[in-house]
Design a protein around this motif. Sequence first.
Motif, PDB file in Angstrom:
ATOM      1  N   GLN A   1       0.802  -1.223   0.000  1.00 56.63           N
ATOM      2  CA  GLN A   1       0.000   0.000   0.000  1.00 56.63           C
ATOM      3  C   GLN A   1       0.841   1.283   0.000  1.00 56.63           C
ATOM      4  O   GLN A   1       0.293   2.372   0.116  1.00 56.63           O
ATOM      5  CB  GLN A   1      -0.921   0.006   1.227  1.00 56.63           C
ATOM      6  N   HIS A   2       2.156   1.139  -0.107  1.00 57.02           N
ATOM      7  CA  HIS A   2       3.024   2.310  -0.045  1.00 57.02           C
ATOM      8  C   HIS A   2       4.021   2.306  -1.207  1.00 57.02           C
ATOM      9  O   HIS A   2       4.429   1.246  -1.688  1.00 57.02           O
ATOM     10  CB  HIS A   2       3.815   2.349   1.272  1.00 57.02           C
ATOM     11  N   SER A   3       4.415   3.522  -1.603  1.00 63.93           N
ATOM     12  CA  SER A   3       5.515   3.680  -2.547  1.00 63.93           C
ATOM     13  C   SER A   3       6.820   3.431  -1.792  1.00 63.93           C
ATOM     14  O   SER A   3       7.143   4.163  -0.850  1.00 63.93           O
ATOM     15  CB  SER A   3       5.507   5.094  -3.142  1.00 63.93           C
ATOM     16  N   ILE A   4       7.581   2.422  -2.198  1.00 62.45           N
ATOM     17  CA  ILE A   4       8.811   2.064  -1.485  1.00 62.45           C
ATOM     18  C   ILE A   4       9.819   3.209  -1.530  1.00 62.45           C
ATOM     19  O   ILE A   4      10.556   3.448  -0.561  1.00 62.45           O
ATOM     20  CB  ILE A   4       9.431   0.782  -2.071  1.00 62.45           C
ATOM     21  N   THR A   5       9.854   3.942  -2.629  1.00 63.89           N
ATOM     22  CA  THR A   5      10.789   5.067  -2.737  1.00 63.89           C
ATOM     23  C   THR A   5      10.531   6.103  -1.648  1.00 63.89           C
ATOM     24  O   THR A   5      11.464   6.574  -0.981  1.00 63.89           O
ATOM     25  CB  THR A   5      10.676   5.739  -4.114  1.00 63.89           C
ATOM     26  N   LEU A   6       9.261   6.441  -1.441  1.00 62.40           N
ATOM     27  CA  LEU A   6       8.924   7.430  -0.420  1.00 62.40           C
ATOM     28  C   LEU A   6       9.070   6.849   0.988  1.00 62.40           C
ATOM     29  O   LEU A   6       9.361   7.587   1.930  1.00 62.40           O
ATOM     30  CB  LEU A   6       7.508   7.956  -0.641  1.00 62.40           C
ATOM     31  N   VAL A   7       8.884   5.546   1.131  1.00 65.89           N
ATOM     32  CA  VAL A   7       9.121   4.905   2.433  1.00 65.89           C
ATOM     33  C   VAL A   7      10.601   5.031   2.805  1.00 65.89           C
ATOM     34  O   VAL A   7      10.950   5.341   3.948  1.00 65.89           O
ATOM     35  CB  VAL A   7       8.692   3.426   2.411  1.00 65.89           C
ATOM     36  N   VAL A   8      11.472   4.805   1.820  1.00 59.51           N
ATOM     37  CA  VAL A   8      12.914   4.956   2.062  1.00 59.51           C
ATOM     38  C   VAL A   8      13.234   6.404   2.417  1.00 59.51           C
ATOM     39  O   VAL A   8      14.040   6.683   3.321  1.00 59.51           O
ATOM     40  CB  VAL A   8      13.719   4.502   0.826  1.00 59.51           C
ATOM     41  N   LEU A   9      12.603   7.350   1.715  1.00 60.48           N
ATOM     42  CA  LEU A   9      12.811   8.763   2.026  1.00 60.48           C
ATOM     43  C   LEU A   9      12.366   9.071   3.450  1.00 60.48           C
ATOM     44  O   LEU A   9      13.053   9.800   4.184  1.00 60.48           O
ATOM     45  CB  LEU A   9      12.042   9.646   1.040  1.00 60.48           C
ATOM     46  N   ALA A  10      11.240   8.508   3.862  1.00 63.79           N
ATOM     47  CA  ALA A  10      10.762   8.713   5.234  1.00 63.79           C
ATOM     48  C   ALA A  10      11.778   8.180   6.239  1.00 63.79           C
ATOM     49  O   ALA A  10      12.023   8.796   7.282  1.00 63.79           O
ATOM     50  CB  ALA A  10       9.410   8.014   5.427  1.00 63.79           C
ATOM     51  N   ALA A  11      12.387   7.027   5.926  1.00 60.41           N
ATOM     52  CA  ALA A  11      13.395   6.449   6.816  1.00 60.41           C
ATOM     53  C   ALA A  11      14.623   7.351   6.919  1.00 60.41           C
ATOM     54  O   ALA A  11      15.184   7.540   8.008  1.00 60.41           O
ATOM     55  CB  ALA A  11      13.803   5.062   6.317  1.00 60.41           C
ATOM     56  N   VAL A  12      15.030   7.929   5.796  1.00 66.82           N
ATOM     57  CA  VAL A  12      16.185   8.839   5.792  1.00 66.82           C
ATOM     58  C   VAL A  12      15.880  10.093   6.611  1.00 66.82           C
ATOM     59  O   VAL A  12      16.708  10.546   7.417  1.00 66.82           O
ATOM     60  CB  VAL A  12      16.572   9.226   4.347  1.00 66.82           C
TER      61      VAL A  12
ATOM     62  N   THR B   1      10.658  15.957  13.350  1.00 66.35           N
ATOM     63  CA  THR B   1      11.053  14.687  12.724  1.00 66.35           C
ATOM     64  C   THR B   1       9.901  13.689  12.758  1.00 66.35           C
ATOM     65  O   THR B   1       9.629  13.005  11.760  1.00 66.35           O
ATOM     66  CB  THR B   1      12.273  14.099  13.454  1.00 66.35           C
ATOM     67  N   ILE B   2       9.235  13.592  13.903  1.00 64.75           N
ATOM     68  CA  ILE B   2       8.061  12.705  14.001  1.00 64.75           C
ATOM     69  C   ILE B   2       7.031  13.090  12.942  1.00 64.75           C
ATOM     70  O   ILE B   2       6.509  12.244  12.213  1.00 64.75           O
ATOM     71  CB  ILE B   2       7.434  12.806  15.408  1.00 64.75           C
ATOM     72  N   TRP B   3       6.752  14.381  12.875  1.00 60.93           N
ATOM     73  CA  TRP B   3       5.732  14.891  11.952  1.00 60.93           C
ATOM     74  C   TRP B   3       6.125  14.657  10.498  1.00 60.93           C
ATOM     75  O   TRP B   3       5.323  14.183   9.689  1.00 60.93           O
ATOM     76  CB  TRP B   3       5.528  16.382  12.229  1.00 60.93           C
ATOM     77  N   SER B   4       7.381  14.998  10.162  1.00 59.59           N
ATOM     78  CA  SER B   4       7.847  14.848   8.781  1.00 59.59           C
ATOM     79  C   SER B   4       7.852  13.388   8.356  1.00 59.59           C
ATOM     80  O   SER B   4       7.428  13.048   7.242  1.00 59.59           O
ATOM     81  CB  SER B   4       9.258  15.429   8.632  1.00 59.59           C
ATOM     82  N   THR B   5       8.339  12.514   9.232  1.00 59.80           N
ATOM     83  CA  THR B   5       8.368  11.089   8.900  1.00 59.80           C
ATOM     84  C   THR B   5       6.952  10.575   8.639  1.00 59.80           C
ATOM     85  O   THR B   5       6.708   9.839   7.668  1.00 59.80           O
ATOM     86  CB  THR B   5       9.001  10.282  10.053  1.00 59.80           C
ATOM     87  N   HIS B   6       6.023  10.978   9.507  1.00 59.34           N
ATOM     88  CA  HIS B   6       4.630  10.539   9.350  1.00 59.34           C
ATOM     89  C   HIS B   6       4.060  10.976   8.004  1.00 59.34           C
ATOM     90  O   HIS B   6       3.493  10.147   7.270  1.00 59.34           O
ATOM     91  CB  HIS B   6       3.773  11.114  10.479  1.00 59.34           C
ATOM     92  N   PHE B   7       4.238  12.242   7.672  1.00 63.36           N
ATOM     93  CA  PHE B   7       3.562  12.735   6.470  1.00 63.36           C
ATOM     94  C   PHE B   7       4.300  12.389   5.180  1.00 63.36           C
ATOM     95  O   PHE B   7       3.671  12.305   4.118  1.00 63.36           O
ATOM     96  CB  PHE B   7       3.289  14.235   6.591  1.00 63.36           C
ATOM     97  N   VAL B   8       5.614  12.158   5.237  1.00 63.15           N
ATOM     98  CA  VAL B   8       6.286  11.595   4.061  1.00 63.15           C
ATOM     99  C   VAL B   8       5.753  10.184   3.821  1.00 63.15           C
ATOM    100  O   VAL B   8       5.475   9.784   2.685  1.00 63.15           O
ATOM    101  CB  VAL B   8       7.820  11.579   4.237  1.00 63.15           C
ATOM    102  N   ALA B   9       5.598   9.428   4.903  1.00 66.20           N
ATOM    103  CA  ALA B   9       5.031   8.080   4.778  1.00 66.20           C
ATOM    104  C   ALA B   9       3.586   8.133   4.294  1.00 66.20           C
ATOM    105  O   ALA B   9       3.141   7.251   3.551  1.00 66.20           O
ATOM    106  CB  ALA B   9       5.119   7.349   6.112  1.00 66.20           C
ATOM    107  N   MET B  10       2.841   9.172   4.711  1.00 64.37           N
ATOM    108  CA  MET B  10       1.464   9.312   4.232  1.00 64.37           C
ATOM    109  C   MET B  10       1.427   9.671   2.748  1.00 64.37           C
ATOM    110  O   MET B  10       0.520   9.261   2.023  1.00 64.37           O
ATOM    111  CB  MET B  10       0.721  10.369   5.055  1.00 64.37           C
ATOM    112  N   LEU B  11       2.426  10.437   2.287  1.00 60.49           N
ATOM    113  CA  LEU B  11       2.517  10.709   0.848  1.00 60.49           C
ATOM    114  C   LEU B  11       2.832   9.416   0.086  1.00 60.49           C
ATOM    115  O   LEU B  11       2.491   9.279  -1.089  1.00 60.49           O
ATOM    116  CB  LEU B  11       3.593  11.761   0.573  1.00 60.49           C
TER     117      LEU B  11
END
Length: 270
Positions: free
Chosen positions: A11-22, A61-71
């Motif tokens: 259900q997620h774009s792996i590229t953006l998941v990796v970006l969220a992790a970074v 960081t919490i907020w950014s990680t959450h919403f990058v993952a939501m994107l």
Amino acid sequence: MIKVLNCITGQHSITLVVLAAVVCAFGCFTALSLLTRARDDKAGTVDWRWLIASSAVAGATIWSTHFVAMLAYQPSLQLGYEMGLTALSIAIAMVMTMVGFTIVIVLKSPMLGGAVFGAAIGSMHFTGMKALQAPAIFAWDPVYAHAALVIGAGAGAVALRIFTRSTGWRAVLHGTTLMCVAIAGLHFTAMSALTLTPDPTVVVSGTMMQPQWLATAVAAVMGMIVVLGLVAAVIDHKLAVRAIDEGNRLRAHVVELEATKRELQATAEN
């Protein structure tokens, strides 16, 4: 565990998941780097400027990680975000993180402070999810939802405990790793708890933020994290150079005193 992995890969774009992790790793590292300067153990004082800065970076960081993952989230529905709750979610993250870090630094209770940090992640996540708008019915699996909160609080508590028990770069590195586990573990476990059932009769708010505007907001917050990280690096470098200069001056002064002492002794003997 399988359901969580299926949620991430299906259900997620792996590229953006990796970006969220970074984003998560860089932000946590920056926050803990700032937090190391918040307390002077020798003087027994707290520098609230560093404490506030580290809390702001960790909350962002919490907020950014959450919403990058939501994107990265792709449920085949048109998604939007209610602006008021989206803004409230970052404020919650920063304020609750400030409470948690204060407990760690001032009260010297890292397990409790880390658990509060985990609660900050959970509060931010579910407030952010409340802001999610879609023509669908939202259903939550209580088992996964509660498991997510346990993961956040548990990993947060261990992260701050290990951070305070270690020193130097190891403290920051180990703390960063476990903080990332707390943030990412809570997020994706909680997302596994969510089921969206399309329903065209659901009315979507007219004050909805579109994903492209959310991406702009996330980029701005990430920029703040980067700037604060660079500022911290510059200050660290200057303080290190100053410490080296002070050490050199002290050694030179000691050498000079010893030379003077020898001269006085020689004069007295003569």
